[in-house]
Design an enzyme around this catalytic site. Structure first.
Site, PDB file in Angstrom:
ATOM      1  N   CYS A  99       3.724  -3.790  -6.918  1.00 47.81           N
ATOM      2  CA  CYS A  99       2.500  -4.585  -6.722  1.00 47.81           C
ATOM      3  C   CYS A  99       2.043  -5.301  -8.001  1.00 47.81           C
ATOM      4  O   CYS A  99       2.687  -6.241  -8.419  1.00 47.81           O
ATOM      5  CB  CYS A  99       1.402  -3.703  -6.119  1.00 47.81           C
ATOM      6  N   HIS A 198       3.104   0.323  -1.779  1.00 49.83           N
ATOM      7  CA  HIS A 198       2.541   1.575  -2.293  1.00 49.83           C
ATOM      8  C   HIS A 198       2.875   2.682  -1.295  1.00 49.83           C
ATOM      9  O   HIS A 198       3.492   2.439  -0.250  1.00 49.83           O
ATOM     10  CB  HIS A 198       1.008   1.463  -2.387  1.00 49.83           C
TER      11      HIS A 198
HETATM   12  N1  GLN Z   1      -4.398  -7.346  -8.431  1.00 52.93           N
HETATM   13  C1  GLN Z   1      -3.213  -7.718  -7.670  1.00 52.93           C
HETATM   14  C2  GLN Z   1      -3.595  -8.400  -6.335  1.00 52.93           C
HETATM   15  O1  GLN Z   1      -4.688  -8.228  -5.860  1.00 52.93           O
HETATM   16  C3  GLN Z   1      -2.343  -6.490  -7.417  1.00 52.93           C
HETATM   17  C4  GLN Z   1      -3.049  -5.406  -6.622  1.00 52.93           C
HETATM   18  C5  GLN Z   1      -2.324  -4.072  -6.608  1.00 52.93           C
HETATM   19  O2  GLN Z   1      -1.585  -3.710  -7.523  1.00 52.93           O
HETATM   20  N2  GLN Z   1      -2.609  -3.266  -5.540  1.00 52.93           N
HETATM   21  O3  GLN Z   1      -2.774  -9.093  -5.746  1.00 52.93           O
END
Ligand code: GLN
Length: 266
Positions: A99, A198
């Protein structure tokens, strides 16, 4: 077949204390479990901002997710390490970037405020924000991949676009994936995998975990090194259960109901 006998691997966990949204440190826990079940020692080193780190001293590298604030915190430090990480991955270092970490392993990430965070260019891709009012990509995800079906969940605002013929990690069966439009999820280059999933990803997807471990063994102990099989009945039943829930769409409905509840509760 490698099974114990003083075999040792070293894992670098980048920004373990900062980039751990939704418990992505579970990936390190799963890798350690899958090593120890085979009598292989796994040394896990957390690498924090400003700390000494030579990717050449490691057999595996992972980085987890983080919201925009955490990504801004690590971006400059990661960019400084970018050439060494890119070179190690070009030399075959197995890696997993999840992510927010995945986004910064691309060429750039434009955050929700329009700030441009430079990436390290492991993956030829960029991540941008969708049009005003677009929903975050939140929910369970089911992918078709070279490892079979992969399950997890996503929660990201950014939309990722792979450049040229960059290889995807998987094709979306259920969920949004990189951008909700082209059916791609994640990216792959060499032995590196980037993904939005995740879960954490590896406990329920043992084939992906063992891919990373076996590549690490081969890098360290030669092409003949291979992982001994272990009992994955629990992991496989968890993966099948997650797949069934995602196919039924329960998670989507549940996610939407929770968001509605939060909106009504102000
Ligand atoms: N901040 C990034 C987004 O919103 C990644 C979010 C995350 O790692 N869950 O796309």
């Amino acid at each position: 077949m490698v099974d114990g006998d003083g075999v040792r691997l070293r894992l670098a966990h980048l920004y373990a204390d900062v980039m751990n949204v939704y418990g992505d440190r579970g990936n390190a826990i799963a890798l350690r479990y899958r090593c120890e079940a085979r009598g292989i020692a796994l040394d896990v080193d957390g690498v924090g901002i400003g700390e000494a780190f030579d990717p050449g001293n490691y057999d595996l590298l992972i980085v987890g997710g983080g919201e925009d604030r955490e990504q801004r915190r690590i971006a400059d430090d990661l960019v400084a390490r970018g050439p060494a990480i890119r070179s190690a991955i070009e030399d075959g270092l197995p890696a997993l970037a999840v992510c927010g970490g995945f986004q910064l392993f691309g060429e750039r990430y434009i955050d929700a405020d329009g700030g441009v965070l430079p990436g390290i260019g492991v993956f030829r891709m960029e991540t941008v924000q969708p049009e005003e009012g677009a929903e975050r990509a939140i929910g369970n995800v089911l992918l078709g991949t070279g490892f079979g079906e992969v399950v997890g969940f996503e929660n990201h605002g950014g939309r990722t676009w792979l450049h040229g013929r960059e290889e995807r990690f998987g094709t979306v069966i259920a969920g949004r994936g990189n951008n909700g439009e082209d059916g791609s999820e994640g990216a792959r280059v060499g032995n590196a995998i980037g993904t939005y999933l995740h879960g954490s990803l590896l406990p329920k997807n043992p084939a992906v975990a063992d891919f990373l471990l076996e590549k690490a063994l081969k890098q360290r102990y030669g092409e003949s090194a291979a992982l001994a099989p272990i009992d994955d009945s629990l992991e496989e039943s968890a993966r099948r259960a997650a797949s069934a829930i995602t196919r039924r769409g329960d998670g989507e409905g549940l996610g939407r109901r929770l968001r509605g509840l939060l909106r009504r509760s102000g």
